[in-house]
Design a protein around this motif. Structure first.
Motif, PDB file in Angstrom:
ATOM      1  N   ILE A  33       0.834  -1.204   0.000  1.00 41.67           N
ATOM      2  CA  ILE A  33       0.000   0.000   0.000  1.00 41.67           C
ATOM      3  C   ILE A  33       0.866   1.251   0.000  1.00 41.67           C
ATOM      4  CG2 ILE A  33      -1.671   1.325   1.361  1.00 41.67           C
ATOM      5  CD1 ILE A  33      -2.828  -1.401   2.253  1.00 41.67           C
ATOM      6  N   ASN A  36       2.690   1.672  -3.551  1.00 40.61           N
ATOM      7  CA  ASN A  36       1.856   1.957  -4.717  1.00 40.61           C
ATOM      8  C   ASN A  36       0.953   3.171  -4.547  1.00 40.61           C
ATOM      9  OD1 ASN A  36       2.145  -0.412  -6.788  1.00 40.61           O
ATOM     10  ND2 ASN A  36       2.118  -1.385  -4.770  1.00 40.61           N
ATOM     11  N   ILE A  37       0.704   3.578  -3.279  1.00 41.88           N
ATOM     12  CA  ILE A  37      -0.272   4.653  -3.091  1.00 41.88           C
ATOM     13  C   ILE A  37       0.255   5.758  -2.170  1.00 41.88           C
ATOM     14  CG2 ILE A  37      -2.595   5.225  -2.287  1.00 41.88           C
ATOM     15  CD1 ILE A  37      -3.402   2.366  -3.011  1.00 41.88           C
ATOM     16  N   HIS A  40       3.219   7.998  -3.299  1.00 41.55           N
ATOM     17  CA  HIS A  40       2.884   8.990  -4.324  1.00 41.55           C
ATOM     18  C   HIS A  40       2.103  10.157  -3.718  1.00 41.55           C
ATOM     19  CE1 HIS A  40       4.337   6.280  -7.396  1.00 41.55           C
ATOM     20  NE2 HIS A  40       3.537   5.317  -6.938  1.00 41.55           N
ATOM     21  N   ASP A  41       1.273   9.864  -2.726  1.00 45.12           N
ATOM     22  CA  ASP A  41       0.535  10.954  -2.076  1.00 45.12           C
ATOM     23  C   ASP A  41       1.471  11.859  -1.276  1.00 45.12           C
ATOM     24  OD1 ASP A  41      -2.220   8.705  -1.384  1.00 45.12           O
ATOM     25  OD2 ASP A  41      -1.820   9.979  -3.128  1.00 45.12           O
ATOM     26  N   ILE A  88      -5.088  13.287   2.156  1.00 41.74           N
ATOM     27  CA  ILE A  88      -5.389  11.999   1.521  1.00 41.74           C
ATOM     28  C   ILE A  88      -4.448  10.917   2.035  1.00 41.74           C
ATOM     29  CG2 ILE A  88      -5.350  10.775  -0.687  1.00 41.74           C
ATOM     30  CD1 ILE A  88      -6.431  13.263  -2.016  1.00 41.74           C
ATOM     31  N   TRP A  91      -5.664   9.659   5.415  1.00 39.30           N
ATOM     32  CA  TRP A  91      -6.804   8.743   5.297  1.00 39.30           C
ATOM     33  C   TRP A  91      -6.342   7.371   4.842  1.00 39.30           C
ATOM     34  CZ3 TRP A  91     -11.866   9.267   6.588  1.00 39.30           C
ATOM     35  CH2 TRP A  91     -12.313  10.555   6.921  1.00 39.30           C
ATOM     36  N   ARG A  92      -5.500   7.332   3.926  1.00 36.86           N
ATOM     37  CA  ARG A  92      -5.060   6.039   3.378  1.00 36.86           C
ATOM     38  C   ARG A  92      -4.172   5.310   4.378  1.00 36.86           C
ATOM     39  NH1 ARG A  92      -4.590   8.336  -2.811  1.00 36.86           N
ATOM     40  NH2 ARG A  92      -6.647   7.605  -3.425  1.00 36.86           N
ATOM     41  N   ALA A  95      -6.549   3.753   6.731  1.00 33.64           N
ATOM     42  CA  ALA A  95      -7.223   2.618   6.080  1.00 33.64           C
ATOM     43  C   ALA A  95      -6.288   1.418   5.997  1.00 33.64           C
ATOM     44  CB  ALA A  95      -7.683   3.006   4.676  1.00 33.64           C
ATOM     45  N   ALA A  96      -5.020   1.668   5.758  1.00 32.66           N
ATOM     46  CA  ALA A  96      -4.063   0.559   5.690  1.00 32.66           C
ATOM     47  C   ALA A  96      -3.921  -0.100   7.059  1.00 32.66           C
ATOM     48  CB  ALA A  96      -2.715   1.065   5.212  1.00 32.66           C
TER      49      ALA A  96
END
Lengths: 143, 457
Positions: A33, A36-37, A40-41, A88, A91-92, A95-96
Motif C-alpha cells: 500500500i 503503490n499509493i 505517491h501521495d 489523503i 486517510w489512506r 485505512a491501511a
C-alpha cells in the motif's frame, strides 16, 4: 447511570494509557500500500520541495515501532498544521492500518484546538517530510 | 348448487395457476415474478482527469429495463460513506477522487431503497487500462523490418505506470487470424520475412495493468493503422551495391599488386630499403675525372719522352752538405748560404714538382707540389743521419737520402742502390747513361725523391 459513567471514564483512561501493538500487522500488505499509493501521495503533497531542506529528526528501529510513530505523526494534528489528519495520505494510512492490523481501533479523530487553527505551510511540509522519513525507515527496518 | 360452485371455483383457480406465463406478475406483485438478472459488471480507470478516477458499471443483460434502477458504491471511500453513480443510457458511471484505493467497496443495484443485488469489489483490482494512441509503422529498408511505435498514457500517471501491451497485425484482405506480440515498451519491430510481400497489413494495440497491487482488464483497441510490404526481390538476384563494391575493391587490390611488382626495383625499393653506399663508387663520384691525356704518374719510365733541362749549374755536393739530418726544414738563412737550386721538371707541367735549393727558399717559391694527394709536400727533402753509407767527411760519395727511401728503417726488401743525384735533373731508372758527377747526383736525387714519394703513396 453511575456505573455507565464509570465504565466510560475507565475506557477513555485505558485508551489513553494503552497503545496499540503493531507487531501483528501484515507488513507485506502495508508495504504494498505504501509503495503503490501512500508514497505517491506524500511526494505529491511535498510538491517538489527538496527533501533535504527539512530536518529529519525522527527515526525508528523496527517495523512496529515505525508504524507507531507513523500513526502518531500522521493522525494527530499539530500546531500550525491542523489539516494534517484530513489529507489523503493520512486517510489512506489509517485505512491501511485498519485493514491490515487486526484489532486496530478506528480511533476518533482529534479535533485541533484553537491554537492549532492557523495553518502554516512550512510546518505542514516539515511534518509531511518527517512522515516520509519514517516510512523510509519502516521499509528498511526488520520485522 | 353449492357443490357445483365450489367445483367451478377450484377449476378456475387451477386454470389460472397453470395457464399463467412464467414470471408473469401483476403490477406491483414482484414476489411471484422471476427476478430479473441484475448481474452487472464494473471497472475502474485511474487518473482519467487529473486526480479523479472513473468507475463504470453496467448490466450484463442489455435488454433489462433499467428504469428506476441505480448503482451505489459504499465503503473504501475517503470522506464519504456512499456514492451514487450517474446514469447515461444503459451505462452507470462516477468520476471522483474519493476512492480510497485500499480495501473493498460494496456496489449494489438499487431500486428505490431496496438493494436488488450487490457485489463486493476492490477498486484497485478492477482497473481497466487506457488504450494506447498514435500507432505508427515505418519500413526500415536497411534492416528489412518494420518499426512499430505508439504512445501509452499510463507512462504519465501517478499510481499505475507499469502496463503490458499487445500488438496485433494481419493482412487487411482475407480475414486471417491476428498475429499477437506482447511487449512492455512502446516500440517493437516486425521482420519483413514474417510478412507477405506486396501486401497491405492492418495493425492495432491494447494494454493491461501489469502490477502486483493494481489488477484489471484489457483496454480498448487503439485505432487501427495500415502498412504495405514492398515487392519481393528477384529470385537469385542480389543487391547490386554490395557485389559492385566487392568487385571494385578486388580490382583495385589487383592493380596495386601489379604496380608494386613493376615499380619495386626502380622506385619502391630504393625508398623503402636504401642500399649501402659503395665507397669505391662514391670516391669516383667525388673525385673529378682526370682530363684525358693527363699523365699523372711518378713512374720514371713515364717520363721517357720528357725533356728535362738543367736550369742552373749547381754543385750537388755543396747542396747536399747544406741539408742537415733533422726533422725541421732548413732555415731560409742557412739555405741561402748554399746557393743551390734544384728544379725538377716533369714532362707534364700540371703535376710539376720543384725541389728548390736553400737559396731559393727565400727567392723562389717554396717547394710546391701541385698534386693533391702528396702528403709529404710540405717538408723539403731531408738528409738522414742514420744512413749507413753516410759518414762525416766522406764527401766523395753522393749523399743518400735514406729518409726518402721507401725502405728506410725497414729492410723488408732489397734496397736499391741510390744513384747519385744532380739537382735539376730527373733521370729515369731505366736510363743509366753516363753523366757528370753533378748531373748524376742531381738525377739521382730527383729519382730518389720521386720514387720514394711513389712508394710512400
Amino acid at each position: 447511570m453511575v456505573l455507565l459513567r464509570s465504565l466510560f471514564i475507565l475506557q477513555v483512561l485505558v485508551r489513553m494509557v494503552l497503545t496499540y501493538n503493531f507487531s501483528n500487522c501484515n507488513f507485506a500488505s502495508i508495504t504494498d500500500i505504501y509503495c503503490n499509493i501512500i508514497f505517491h501521495d506524500l511526494t505529491g503533497d511535498l510538491k517538489g520541495a527538496k527533501f533535504a531542506k527539512f530536518e529529519q529528526i525522527e527515526d525508528c528501529e523496527s517495523k512496529p515501532a515505525c508504524l507507531l510513530k507513523i500513526e502518531n505523526y500522521t493522525l494527530n494534528p499539530i500546531p500550525g498544521c491542523p489539516s494534517l489528519p484530513e489529507k489523503i495520505f493520512a486517510w489512506r494510512t489509517r485505512a491501511a492500518l485498519i485493514g491490515h492490523c487486526p484489532g486496530y481501533p478506528e480511533t476518533e479523530r482529534n479535533d485541533g484546538t484553537q491554537e492549532m487553527a492557523q495553518e502554516v505551510q512550512n510546518i505542514c511540509l516539515n511534518q509531511t517530510s518527517q512522515i516520509l522519513r519514517l516510512w523510509y525507515s519502516f521499509m528498511q527496518s526488520p520485522e | 348448487m353449492m357443490a357445483l360452485g365450489r367445483a367451478f371455483a377450484i377449476v378456475f383457480c387451477l386454470i389460472q395457476a397453470v395457464s399463467g406465463e412464467s414470471g408473469n406478475a401483476q403490477d406491483g406483485d414482484l414476489e411471484d415474478a422471476e427476478p430479473d438478472d441484475h448481474s452487472f459488471w464494473c471497472h475502474s480507470q485511474l487518473e482519467v482527469d487529473g486526480s479523479q478516477h472513473l468507475l463504470t458499471c453496467a448490466f450484463n443483460d442489455s435488454d433489462i429495463n433499467t428504469t428506476n434502477l441505480e448503482f451505489q458504491i459504499c465503503g473504501a471511500l475517503l470522506r464519504v460513506k456512499c456514492l451514487t453513480l450517474n446514469k447515461l443510457q444503459d451505462i452507470y458511471f462516477i468520476k471522483t477522487s474519493e476512492f480510497l484505493l485500499i480495501g473493498s467497496s460494496n456496489i449494489c443495484v438499487k431500486l428505490g431503497q431496496k438493494n436488488l443485488t450487490c457485489k463486493n469489489m476492490a477498486i484497485n483490482t478492477i482497473v481497466k487500462a487506457e488504450a494506447p494512441s498514435d500507432l505508427k509503422v515505418v519500413h526500415r529498408k536497411e534492416a528489412n523490418d518494420f518499426l512499430v511505435t505508439f504512445n501509452a498514457p499510463h507512462l504519465k500517471k501517478k499510481y499505475l505506470k507499469k502496463v503490458k501491451h499487445d500488438v496485433a497485425y494481419r493482412p487487411a484482405r482475407g480475414g486471417s487470424n491476428w498475429t499477437h506480440v506482447s511487449l512492455f515498451h512502446t516500440r517493437t519491430t516486425i521482420p519483413q520475412r514474417k510478412l507477405q510481400p506486396k501486401a497491405v497489413y492492418e495493425i492495432k494495440v491494447r494494454s493491461i495493468p501489469h502490477n502486483d497491487y493494481f489488477k484489471g482488464f484489457w483496454s480498448e483497441w487503439s485505432p487501427s493503422s495500415t502498412f504495405e510490404t514492398p515487392e519481393p526481390k528477384n529470385q537469385g538476384g542480389w543487391d547490386p551495391v554490395l557485389p559492385s563494391v566487392t568487385i571494385l575493391s578486388l580490382f583495385s587490390v589487383f592493380l596495386l599488386v601489379i604496380l608494386a611488382h613493376v615499380l619495386w626495383k626502380k622506385r619502391i625499393k630504393p625508398v623503402v630499403w636504401p642500399s649501402l653506399p659503395d665507397h669505391k663508387k662514391t670516391l669516383e663520384q667525388l673525385c673529378k675525372k682526370p682530363k684525358t691525356n693527363l699523365n699523372v704518374s711518378f713512374n720514371p719510365e713515364s717520363f721517357l719522352d720528357c725533356q728535362i733541362h738543367e736550369v742552373k749549374g749547381i754543385e750537388a755536393r755543396d747542396e747536399v752538405e747544406s741539408f742537415l739530418p733533422n726533422d725541421l726544414p732548413p732555415q731560409p738563412e742557412e739555405l741561402e748560404k748554399q746557393g743551390h737550386r734544384a728544379t725538377v721538371h716533369s714532362a707534364n707541367r700540371s703535376s710539376e714538382i720543384s725541389v728548390s735549393p736553400p737559396e731559393t727558399f727565400r727567392r723562389e717559391s717554396p717547394l710546391i707540389c701541385l698534386a693533391r694527394n702528396l702528403s709529404t709536400c710540405n717538408a723539403p727533402p731531408l738528409l738522414s743521419s742514420r744512413s749507413p753509407d753516410y759518414r762525416d767527411g766522406d764527401r766523395n760519395r753522393p749523399p743518400v737520402y735514406q729518409d726518402l727511401l721507401p725502405n728506410s728503417g725497414n729492410t723488408n726488401g732489397p734496397v736499391p742502390q741510390p744513384l747519385p743525384l744532380q739537382p735539376g735533373i730527373l733521370i729515369p731508372v731505366s736510363q743509366r747513361q753516363p753523366i757528370s758527377t753533378s748531373s748524376v747526383l742531381n738525377q739521382e736525387e730527383a729519382y730518389v725523391t720521386m720514387s720514394s714519394f711513389y712508394q710512400n703513396k
